[in-house]
Design an enzyme around this catalytic site. Structure first.
Site: not given
Length: 417
Positions: A102, A148-149
């Protein structure tokens, strides 16, 4: 992160060793990502200008290297997100090996370890593929994921929008999320056994012990792939879990301290990287990409005889050692295309002489001090053994011819068609 010469008539399979990935190149990518964050409010988070600039930076390098790139858009939290997919021309389109990471950070910092480290290593491995003109058997694909986070949004979007026929072509996905932690551990995902063993053998060849990765299990971009049945694996050096005394004794560093004290913080800058961990893991990325993409596209059919017991190879001066398989139930002579699977973990393959010894004592040379400073011999050779009686004790013989390096025979396998 969120949470060698063969005998006449016996050509060997071509399996190029992975190149060394220059640490300086990987660190330059991190410096560039840091500069992007600094120029864009201190982060590279989803929906922020720093993330789009990061995607553009990686895409430009891949375009210049000859990749076919695709920018995939999605929407999350009211903002446009981006995945970047890069395909290396060639290879079997029905046998795809994919590696990814990511590219987004949290909004509180530049995200250089999390996950500039994985993104930079995957980028430099992709560029090494281009520099070497590597043409593996399998088709190579690389991915950089957005958001992604926020919950694996980008990788979920990619997998969910991949038609089932295309999913079936992806034979493995390798994930790299935080591989340069400043107080590092060496963790290997325990998912697909072949991918796991590829990484474990690599680190064993360096004399670096590994542990199974549990801190981020299911919390990074491999999870969407795993959930649809795609084999996955990867590496990790630790986030906010605390390094134990036993782990510090094993790997060095500071016990009682997080693997990454700057996890999800503003101090996750270029100063928040352990160069040794980044170097080892970047080389491991390339090793896995080369190893897992170079093999045959389908497993060999036929009767398999295998010895997976470890046999230590003493450093020079030392005697030759052997691993033996006892072949039974085969009528007549061995074939002209006997498949010899060799998995030797060693820190300097250029020291090794490796032979196949037939039951009557005939010797077939597999590798004679080839490969220079590269590590390990993980390769399938093809030997014309048609003059040999098939049944009997076949031996893989290995000898170290120069000092200062160590290793062992990890696996020896004969496949009779």
């Amino acid at each position: 992160m969120r949470w060698r010469p063969a005998p006449r008539g016996a050509p060997r399979a071509a399996a190029a060793a992975a190149p060394d990935i220059p640490l300086a190149n990987v660190k330059q990518h991190l410096a560039d990502l840091q500069s992007i964050a600094t120029a864009n409010g201190g982060n590279r988070a989803h929906g922020r200008t720093g993330y789009k600039a990061s995607i553009d930076f990686v895409k430009a390098k891949l375009d210049a290297a000859g990749y076919t790139t695709t920018l995939q858009q999605f929407t999350s939290s009211g903002a446009t997100g981006y995945n970047l997919i890069a395909d290396w021309p060639g290879g079997d389109p029905n046998q795809v090996l994919m590696a990814g990471s990511h590219l987004d950070s949290v909004s509180s910092g530049p995200g250089i370890n999390d996950n500039g480290s994985g993104s930079a290593a995957v980028l430099e491995t992709a560029l090494a593929v281009a520099r070497s003109g590597y043409q593996p058997t399998k088709h190579l694909r690389f991915g950089w994921w957005g958001a992604e986070e926020l919950g694996l949004i980008g990788s979920k979007y990619y997998v969910n929008n991949l038609p089932s026929t295309e999913r079936a072509k992806v034979k493995g996905y390798l994930n790299f999320d935080m591989i340069g932690s400043p107080n590092p551990g060496y963790f290997v995902y325990d998912d697909d056994p072949t991918i796991e063993q590829t990484f474990k053998s690599y680190f064993a060849g360096l004399g670096v012990p590994t542990e199974i990765e549990t801190e981020g299990d299911g919390r990074s971009d491999h999870a969407p792939f795993k959930n649809v049945g795609i084999p996955v694996g990867g590496l990790f050096t630790g986030a906010d879990y605390v390094k134990t005394a036993a782990q510090a004794q094993k790997w060095g560093g500071t016990s009682g301290q997080s693997f990454d004290r700057c996890y999800h913080s503003s101090c996750d800058t270029t100063a928040n990287i352990n160069d040794t961990a980044l170097d080892r893991n970047s080389d491991a990325v390339a090793h896995a990409v080369w190893t897992l993409s170079a093999g045959t596209t389908t497993p060999p059919t036929g009767k398999v005889f295998e010895n997976s017991a470890d046999v230590a190879i003493p450093d020079s001066p030392g005697a030759a050692v052997t691993s033996t398989v006892n072949v039974t139930g085969i009528t007549g002579n061995a074939p002209s295309n006997l498949s010899v699977g060799v998995d030797i973990v060693h820190t300097y393959r250029g020291d090794l002489v490796v032979d196949l010894v037939a039951p009557d004592g005939s010797v077939y040379s597999l590798s004679n001090r080839s490969g220079g400073s590269a590590d390990n011999i993980v390769q399938t050779f093809t030997v014309n053994a048609s003059s040999e009686v098939a049944n009997g004790a076949w031996k893989l013989r290995a000898q170290d011819k120069a000092g200062a390096d160590t290793g062992y025979i990890n696996n020896f396998k004969l496949t009779f068609p």
